[in-house]
Design a protein around this motif. Sequence first.
Motif, mmCIF file in Angstrom:
data_model
loop_
_atom_site.group_PDB
_atom_site.id
_atom_site.type_symbol
_atom_site.label_atom_id
_atom_site.label_comp_id
_atom_site.label_asym_id
_atom_site.label_seq_id
_atom_site.Cartn_x
_atom_site.Cartn_y
_atom_site.Cartn_z
ATOM 1 N N ALA A 275 22.554 39.047 -11.936
ATOM 2 C CA ALA A 275 21.177 39.374 -11.563
ATOM 3 C C ALA A 275 21.175 40.706 -10.837
ATOM 4 O O ALA A 275 21.788 40.862 -9.788
ATOM 5 C CB ALA A 275 20.579 38.284 -10.682
ATOM 6 N N ARG A 276 20.526 41.660 -11.459
ATOM 7 C CA ARG A 276 20.411 42.972 -10.825
ATOM 8 C C ARG A 276 19.011 43.115 -10.248
ATOM 9 O O ARG A 276 18.020 42.737 -10.875
ATOM 10 C CB ARG A 276 20.676 44.073 -11.850
ATOM 11 C CG ARG A 276 20.627 45.481 -11.224
ATOM 12 C CD ARG A 276 21.238 46.508 -12.152
ATOM 13 N NE ARG A 276 20.967 47.863 -11.737
ATOM 14 C CZ ARG A 276 21.902 48.739 -11.335
ATOM 15 N NH1 ARG A 276 23.170 48.353 -11.276
ATOM 16 N NH2 ARG A 276 21.589 49.969 -11.006
ATOM 17 N N PHE A 277 18.959 43.640 -9.047
ATOM 18 C CA PHE A 277 17.686 43.773 -8.345
ATOM 19 C C PHE A 277 17.585 45.185 -7.797
ATOM 20 O O PHE A 277 18.383 45.585 -6.952
ATOM 21 C CB PHE A 277 17.609 42.749 -7.212
ATOM 22 C CG PHE A 277 16.399 42.890 -6.327
ATOM 23 C CD1 PHE A 277 15.118 42.805 -6.850
ATOM 24 C CD2 PHE A 277 16.540 43.112 -4.968
ATOM 25 C CE1 PHE A 277 13.999 42.926 -6.034
ATOM 26 C CE2 PHE A 277 15.428 43.236 -4.140
ATOM 27 C CZ PHE A 277 14.156 43.149 -4.668
ATOM 28 N N GLU A 278 16.643 45.938 -8.321
ATOM 29 C CA GLU A 278 16.429 47.294 -7.841
ATOM 30 C C GLU A 278 15.129 47.334 -7.048
ATOM 31 O O GLU A 278 14.110 46.826 -7.505
ATOM 32 C CB GLU A 278 16.367 48.276 -9.018
ATOM 33 C CG GLU A 278 17.669 48.310 -9.796
ATOM 34 C CD GLU A 278 17.685 49.368 -10.889
ATOM 35 O OE1 GLU A 278 16.660 50.046 -11.092
ATOM 36 O OE2 GLU A 278 18.741 49.509 -11.532
ATOM 37 N N ASN A 279 15.197 47.932 -5.885
ATOM 38 C CA ASN A 279 14.046 47.916 -4.990
ATOM 39 C C ASN A 279 13.832 49.333 -4.467
ATOM 40 O O ASN A 279 14.696 49.898 -3.821
ATOM 41 C CB ASN A 279 14.332 46.960 -3.829
ATOM 42 C CG ASN A 279 13.070 46.445 -3.178
ATOM 43 O OD1 ASN A 279 11.963 46.745 -3.638
ATOM 44 N ND2 ASN A 279 13.216 45.686 -2.120
ATOM 45 N N ASP A 280 12.682 49.877 -4.778
ATOM 46 C CA ASP A 280 12.431 51.281 -4.486
ATOM 47 C C ASP A 280 11.116 51.392 -3.720
ATOM 48 O O ASP A 280 10.083 50.900 -4.166
ATOM 49 C CB ASP A 280 12.339 52.019 -5.833
ATOM 50 C CG ASP A 280 12.073 53.506 -5.683
ATOM 51 O OD1 ASP A 280 11.453 53.929 -4.695
ATOM 52 O OD2 ASP A 280 12.473 54.258 -6.592
ATOM 53 N N VAL A 281 11.184 52.017 -2.547
ATOM 54 C CA VAL A 281 9.963 52.246 -1.776
ATOM 55 C C VAL A 281 9.748 53.739 -1.636
ATOM 56 O O VAL A 281 10.631 54.463 -1.164
ATOM 57 C CB VAL A 281 10.054 51.640 -0.366
ATOM 58 C CG1 VAL A 281 8.757 51.895 0.380
ATOM 59 C CG2 VAL A 281 10.324 50.172 -0.444
ATOM 60 N N GLU A 282 8.586 54.155 -2.071
ATOM 61 C CA GLU A 282 8.230 55.554 -1.952
ATOM 62 C C GLU A 282 7.184 55.661 -0.851
ATOM 63 O O GLU A 282 6.066 55.154 -0.989
ATOM 64 C CB GLU A 282 7.655 56.033 -3.296
ATOM 65 C CG GLU A 282 7.456 57.512 -3.380
ATOM 66 C CD GLU A 282 6.772 57.896 -4.687
ATOM 67 O OE1 GLU A 282 6.033 57.062 -5.257
ATOM 68 O OE2 GLU A 282 6.969 59.043 -5.114
ATOM 69 N N ILE A 283 7.582 56.278 0.257
ATOM 70 C CA ILE A 283 6.671 56.388 1.392
ATOM 71 C C ILE A 283 5.957 57.712 1.295
ATOM 72 O O ILE A 283 6.514 58.773 1.572
ATOM 73 C CB ILE A 283 7.455 56.225 2.704
ATOM 74 C CG1 ILE A 283 7.894 54.757 2.785
ATOM 75 C CG2 ILE A 283 6.613 56.630 3.903
ATOM 76 C CD1 ILE A 283 8.858 54.467 3.859
ATOM 77 N N THR A 284 4.712 57.642 0.812
ATOM 78 C CA THR A 284 3.970 58.881 0.568
ATOM 79 C C THR A 284 2.970 59.163 1.670
ATOM 80 O O THR A 284 2.442 60.260 1.759
ATOM 81 C CB THR A 284 3.213 58.805 -0.775
ATOM 82 O OG1 THR A 284 2.328 57.683 -0.719
ATOM 83 C CG2 THR A 284 4.173 58.637 -1.925
ATOM 84 N N GLY A 285 2.676 58.149 2.514
ATOM 85 C CA GLY A 285 1.648 58.314 3.536
ATOM 86 C C GLY A 285 2.236 58.353 4.933
ATOM 87 O O GLY A 285 3.122 57.557 5.274
ATOM 88 N N ALA A 286 1.723 59.271 5.758
ATOM 89 C CA ALA A 286 2.185 59.365 7.133
ATOM 90 C C ALA A 286 1.884 58.074 7.873
ATOM 91 O O ALA A 286 0.873 57.425 7.631
ATOM 92 C CB ALA A 286 1.487 60.532 7.827
ATOM 93 N N GLY A 287 2.781 57.700 8.769
ATOM 94 C CA GLY A 287 2.531 56.556 9.641
ATOM 95 C C GLY A 287 2.616 55.211 8.960
ATOM 96 O O GLY A 287 2.190 54.205 9.525
#
Lengths: 445, 253
Positions: A275-287
């Motif tokens: 089981a492969r789990f890829e987790n990507d968070v793109e933080i585009t907003g300040a705060g």
Amino acid sequence: MHQDTSSAPTTTQVDILSGDTFQKHQASMPSNAWMQAQQAAAWNTFKSLPMPKRTEERWRFAQTVGLSLEGYTLQDKPADAEAILAQSAHLEDYAGRLIFADGHLLAKDAISEELAAQGVLWLSLEEALHSKPELLERYLFSLSTQLGSDKFEALGRAYARAGSILYVPKDVQVKSPFVAYHWASQEGASIFPQTLIIAETTSQVSLVDFYLSASGAPALACGSSHVHAGPGAKVFRKSIQNWSRKTHSFQSDTHTTERDAELYSLAVHLGGEYARFENDVEITGAGSHAKLYSLTVADDKQMFDQRSLQRHQAPNATSDLLYKNALCDTAKTIFSGMICVGKQAQQTDAYQTNRNLLLNPSAEAISLPGLEIEANDVKCSHGSTSGQIDESELFYMLARGIPKPVAQKLLTFGFFEEVIAKVDDPALADNLRLMVEEKFATREH
Amino acid sequence: MNALNIQDLNVNIEGKPILKNFSLTVPKGEVHALMGPNGTGKSTLAKALAGHEAYEITGGKALLDGADLVGLEPDEIARAGLFMAFQYPSEIPGVSIANFIRAAIQARLPEGENLQATAYYKELYDKMDALAIDRKFTSRAVNEGFSGGEKKRCEILQMMMLKPAYAILDETDSGLDIDALKIVSQGVNAMRGPDMGTLIITHYQRLLNYIQPDKVHVMWDGRIVRSGGKELALELEEKGYDWVKEELAAATA
């Protein structure tokens, strides 16, 4: 609950790698030009990409040799739909529910009139193609994880049919969670679960995806999820994976957080062979704030391959990742995490922690934490630990008369509590505890 | 004989002898104090009796109502009726106090018998109230983030819930302020009676202002060198441990 009784598609026992199968799949999808083009492009991408090799950085230490896509098929609706519906009962209180099996919608619990009047949308992907194509065109398939599963993600997009689309308008707060079940049932089934959550400005919502097997049969799952947390929105997505031990799964999750958004993601991994789990968070907003939790129980020869990326592209934001794995027997886990902080993302607080509890000396936990920081005023750290049960904790429990096997069990469950305690829904937290206990109870020693 | 009867106990740590023919009898129903300067083997005695594997018992016996504890596993020793209040209790993340004590009580029940949750919680809350422990602590992880005083009170809570035949309190008074010391002492005094024997290990006389011992023993270099009534503790407080050392030197010269 509305059960879907529409006629089954004509895709009986057909190999997913064949162009004919894909053509038939396309023909059976709602006629939406955008989607047709997206899926055709995804199919071509899938066909053009090679299978991954462990020599690639993003597949380091993964057991890629046994990963084959041969022999999986598209299935008709399973015959035991009633039994599957009856088992889709982990939560009693929900705002809406969708139940899919082998890629087909089995049932839908629609949202209340009150929520509908507020503009909340809770749709299956097929429904949304009919009624809200503009929403899909804007958000569906809009991001990829960049973590290596391009080929599997493309396959999932090409065959996407089973999926939940959740839209929450500005200022609307939904208390109860939305729930989606994705069941794999028949021998050799392939399923391609999709989740899309769009939470507009200062809205609040949570969703639970269950990825489950109705039998011990081999199956393939290539799924994606995308969460778009608008300004000041608060979103909590949980995913609970308990596939059969003969399932190969590739799950790619992406998230975007706009200004001041709060994002919580919690993933539980119990089943599957690989089981492969890829987790990507793109933080585009300040705060904005992102919290990423994961809990894995690995036993027998299971392999859990976890890759994560925290991308800070805006200042004053925080992200915090905590992945905990318990390993028995000769199981293997890989954690490869990266925090990337761009030049403009000053005053970032970003953390990454991977803790592995080795319950058998033959189990193997690989931890590859990483940082790439271009900004000069940030707090970032990563840490990983791998170890056996703490001897002093064990002794303390024994000294109270608790027998060793019971003490080991309590300490192992205690190891998970740090993550389970983050679940805001007591019923779901109890369910998770039960599922973890069940996995230990049914283990062959 | 109904007693904790330690006979000629020899204990090594990493091959080095720490307890040397240590003998002591604590009859059931009595409270004894074991005093002595640091490094004389007081805590070694506690850990060795609890069955800690790092403490190698090379000789002697530790009889609990006649049954030898030497060689038993730590959990067997505890279930046989010996309770150890530790000087530095471990923190156990993720295991709540309620579940921890419950598992310990469950382990003492006959096979197939289950603990009655309602009665259990009532008793737990009563004892927590008596020890001035906030009831919210039941769901907190064992000792995690506790102050020194909270940890010690939690040890006494466990003792009160498990009702051992014998208890050894290893420096339970260290790190306690006077209020916590009083509360802990009340807990110990409440359990005092014909059904329990208690050995209080302490460096200071202070605790004995609140718990009156039947006997006081002074330990030096791995064995007891002097025993007496509670006045011995006061004498020690006044003259210091060097007095014992000098007397011992004079006696062996």
